[in-house]
Design a protein around this motif. Sequence first.
Motif, PDB file in Angstrom:
ATOM      1  N   ALA A  43       0.855  -1.226   0.075  1.00  0.00           N
ATOM      2  CA  ALA A  43      -0.162  -0.002  -0.173  1.00  0.00           C
ATOM      3  C   ALA A  43       0.869   1.318  -0.050  1.00  0.00           C
ATOM      4  O   ALA A  43       2.050   1.244   0.500  1.00  0.00           O
ATOM      5  CB  ALA A  43      -0.987  -0.137   1.355  1.00  0.00           C
ATOM      6  N   PHE A  44       0.223   2.280  -0.739  1.00  0.00           N
ATOM      7  CA  PHE A  44       1.158   3.473  -0.785  1.00  0.00           C
ATOM      8  C   PHE A  44       0.289   4.737  -0.168  1.00  0.00           C
ATOM      9  O   PHE A  44      -0.694   4.848  -0.462  1.00  0.00           O
ATOM     10  CB  PHE A  44       1.386   3.878  -2.273  1.00  0.00           C
ATOM     11  CG  PHE A  44       2.253   2.811  -2.885  1.00  0.00           C
ATOM     12  CD1 PHE A  44       3.634   3.303  -3.260  1.00  0.00           C
ATOM     13  CD2 PHE A  44       1.931   1.756  -3.390  1.00  0.00           C
ATOM     14  CE1 PHE A  44       4.343   2.574  -3.551  1.00  0.00           C
ATOM     15  CE2 PHE A  44       2.771   0.963  -3.958  1.00  0.00           C
ATOM     16  CZ  PHE A  44       4.249   1.226  -4.235  1.00  0.00           C
ATOM     17  N   LYS A  72      -0.439   8.730   0.223  1.00  0.00           N
ATOM     18  CA  LYS A  72      -0.491   9.458  -0.658  1.00  0.00           C
ATOM     19  C   LYS A  72      -0.394  10.960   0.281  1.00  0.00           C
ATOM     20  O   LYS A  72       0.610  11.738  -0.223  1.00  0.00           O
ATOM     21  CB  LYS A  72      -1.754   9.754  -1.365  1.00  0.00           C
ATOM     22  CG  LYS A  72      -1.842   8.283  -2.474  1.00  0.00           C
ATOM     23  CD  LYS A  72      -0.789   8.546  -3.428  1.00  0.00           C
ATOM     24  CE  LYS A  72      -1.074   9.528  -4.518  1.00  0.00           C
ATOM     25  NZ  LYS A  72      -0.196   9.689  -5.792  1.00  0.00           N
ATOM     26  N   GLU A 118      -2.785   3.230  -2.208  1.00  0.00           N
ATOM     27  CA  GLU A 118      -2.887   2.584  -3.688  1.00  0.00           C
ATOM     28  C   GLU A 118      -2.317   1.205  -3.409  1.00  0.00           C
ATOM     29  O   GLU A 118      -1.124   1.042  -2.771  1.00  0.00           O
ATOM     30  CB  GLU A 118      -2.287   3.428  -4.401  1.00  0.00           C
ATOM     31  CG  GLU A 118      -2.636   4.929  -4.417  1.00  0.00           C
ATOM     32  CD  GLU A 118      -1.794   5.669  -5.590  1.00  0.00           C
ATOM     33  OE1 GLU A 118      -0.598   5.371  -5.629  1.00  0.00           O
ATOM     34  OE2 GLU A 118      -2.183   6.755  -6.246  1.00  0.00           O
ATOM     35  N   VAL A 119      -2.928   0.256  -4.019  1.00  0.00           N
ATOM     36  CA  VAL A 119      -2.541  -0.980  -3.796  1.00  0.00           C
ATOM     37  C   VAL A 119      -2.736  -1.736  -5.355  1.00  0.00           C
ATOM     38  O   VAL A 119      -3.674  -1.602  -5.998  1.00  0.00           O
ATOM     39  CB  VAL A 119      -3.301  -1.814  -2.726  1.00  0.00           C
ATOM     40  CG1 VAL A 119      -4.858  -1.920  -3.038  1.00  0.00           C
ATOM     41  CG2 VAL A 119      -2.867  -3.200  -2.319  1.00  0.00           C
ATOM     42  N   TYR A 120      -2.053  -2.916  -5.515  1.00  0.00           N
ATOM     43  CA  TYR A 120      -2.309  -3.809  -6.630  1.00  0.00           C
ATOM     44  C   TYR A 120      -3.471  -4.825  -6.486  1.00  0.00           C
ATOM     45  O   TYR A 120      -3.495  -5.043  -5.270  1.00  0.00           O
ATOM     46  CB  TYR A 120      -1.140  -4.638  -7.366  1.00  0.00           C
ATOM     47  CG  TYR A 120      -0.052  -3.594  -7.917  1.00  0.00           C
ATOM     48  CD1 TYR A 120      -0.227  -3.176  -9.101  1.00  0.00           C
ATOM     49  CD2 TYR A 120       1.113  -3.410  -7.242  1.00  0.00           C
ATOM     50  CE1 TYR A 120       0.610  -2.524  -9.960  1.00  0.00           C
ATOM     51  CE2 TYR A 120       2.286  -2.573  -8.092  1.00  0.00           C
ATOM     52  CZ  TYR A 120       1.860  -2.346  -9.244  1.00  0.00           C
ATOM     53  OH  TYR A 120       2.875  -1.559  -9.932  1.00  0.00           O
ATOM     54  N   PRO A 180       0.362   1.854  -8.647  1.00  0.00           N
ATOM     55  CA  PRO A 180       0.801   2.510  -7.356  1.00  0.00           C
ATOM     56  C   PRO A 180       2.060   3.285  -7.310  1.00  0.00           C
ATOM     57  O   PRO A 180       2.986   2.868  -7.741  1.00  0.00           O
ATOM     58  CB  PRO A 180       0.544   1.342  -6.467  1.00  0.00           C
ATOM     59  CG  PRO A 180      -0.012   0.230  -6.858  1.00  0.00           C
ATOM     60  CD  PRO A 180       0.291   0.419  -8.489  1.00  0.00           C
TER      61      PRO A 180
END
Length: 570
Positions: A2-3, A5, A30-32, A230
């Motif tokens: 997870a990113f 932001k 953000e995640v795949y 991401p």
Amino acid sequence: MAFLKRTFVVFLLIYMAWTKVELTTQETVEVYLGDSAQILCQYNVTDGNNQPSDLFVQWFVTSDIRVSRKLIFYGDDKKQKVVDNTDYSDRINVTLDHQEAQLTIQNVQLSDNRQFICHVQEKVFGFAVVTTDLRVFAPPDAPVIKDVMTGISVTNEMPSKVASCEVRNSFPEPNITWYKNSMPLMSSAGHANVSRDPRGFFSVQSTLEYKAVREDEDAYFSCEVSFFVPGGVRTLESNSVNITVYYPSTKVEMWRESPQGLVKEGDTVELRCHGDGNPPPSFIFHRKQDQDVDLESSGHVLILSPVSRNHSGIYQCRPLDSDEYADVKGEIQLPVHYLDPAVVVPKDSEVMLKGEDLTATCNALSSLKTHTVWYKDGKQVGTGNTLHLQDATYGTTGQYHCEVSAPSFPALHSSGSVHIIVRGGPQLVGEDQEVQLEEAIGRMVNLSCEAEGSPLPSISWNIIGTQVTKKAHDTALTCFCVFVSPQNWKEVVRKSNEYVAQSVVSLNVTSDIRALCNVCNDVGTEVKAFNIKAIPSVTTPAPFTPGKSFALTALLSDAFSPFPFYVPEF
């Protein structure tokens, strides 16, 4: 993975004994697709009375349109509960302590691309709420490019479809950019059609419409898909395709395929044309002087067979793919060479008299410079178109053959002939036309008579004194001579060639004799006389015996070789 932001703080102040709840969380995670996502909700409670805080935490998810929310978890530091019968019942867990609550989502799905809400409540005095957007990313499959199966004409007024590019299974929606020779084309060149399947993945199909030019036959087109991941943006490029471009000819080459070298009458001529258009064009052929008359041809080939001098001229070909107003053509000069049959003057045959002069000519009309050679009996007797025969002799008679050729074109040759016949009256061979002889009575005398002429002279004898006239032989042309059966003379030699005749007679001298050799043809007559004076003999001569003979060799003129003849013995 997870990113994070951006973070922000939400304050909710409830002034009940000066108690304040402060929350902090990520604005975006953000995640795949398929990975795990962690959303952290940190809280800080300030109690003005320094009383211990009793916190209750709840996690919600919003609907797709964010007008409602659904509870998926609740609990405190003593007891937690994942709500049953939701999309997250078996995929989430929450860890709590006095400072934070961390929500972990396992096996993230596309449907998880939504807002998550952290709701923290101090049980007595107040609550606070913060939200986090979870963004899910699914990289697309490699782009697939397909070019058009048919070619594209540069004469099309509107842009033509060049290729299509399709990318599938992407989230969120990707973007397609077209390239020509690795240089991006304007975005207006492609028209995209976006669709979404039941699973939520995006597919984009873009069609490149482009107004092709001639130079595009060597160009390569490709598409590039750009998509979010991401923390950034990535791209994938398709294979390159080359398109077939149709364009009219702007240059035309025309040449003679066969025959090689110079062309003569009777040849089969093949003319070809080639234009630089694509596809290779067919052509119409015509002569420059008859541009309104199309010649029968096959594609790019014109066959002329057999050619004559009338086919000489300038030939042109025009491609059928060219603009009717464009002056695009090929051109070639076709000279057809000729050499007419030789014309000989005099024609066929000519009769001339011995000693005369004659001029014969041999001419043949030709497109090239000619050379003439005269032959007689296989031997060269002159050059040039004129043959001079002077002071004709009987040897001048014969067939004269002229050969006319073109030195620059050996295949061109012609010939003609004339037969020369030299005529002349008989002409005696020897100096004397009157011969005086004396011979004893009873002796045998040989008399020779030789003459030349054309036609071949006829020889006859007239023996005066014996009163016997004998015609020696028969010929096609016969003088009037009296034939007398042999008694006391006979012919012992008869010889001739084309122009010379010879006769030898043997006679028994019994008295004075005048022997006349009569030579004649249709031109004239000659006579040679032999006057023999008989001399009496002392002894009586032996009787004449025709059966006995002796050999005598007579030497003739240069026209004859020696030959034997016989005379009676006495």
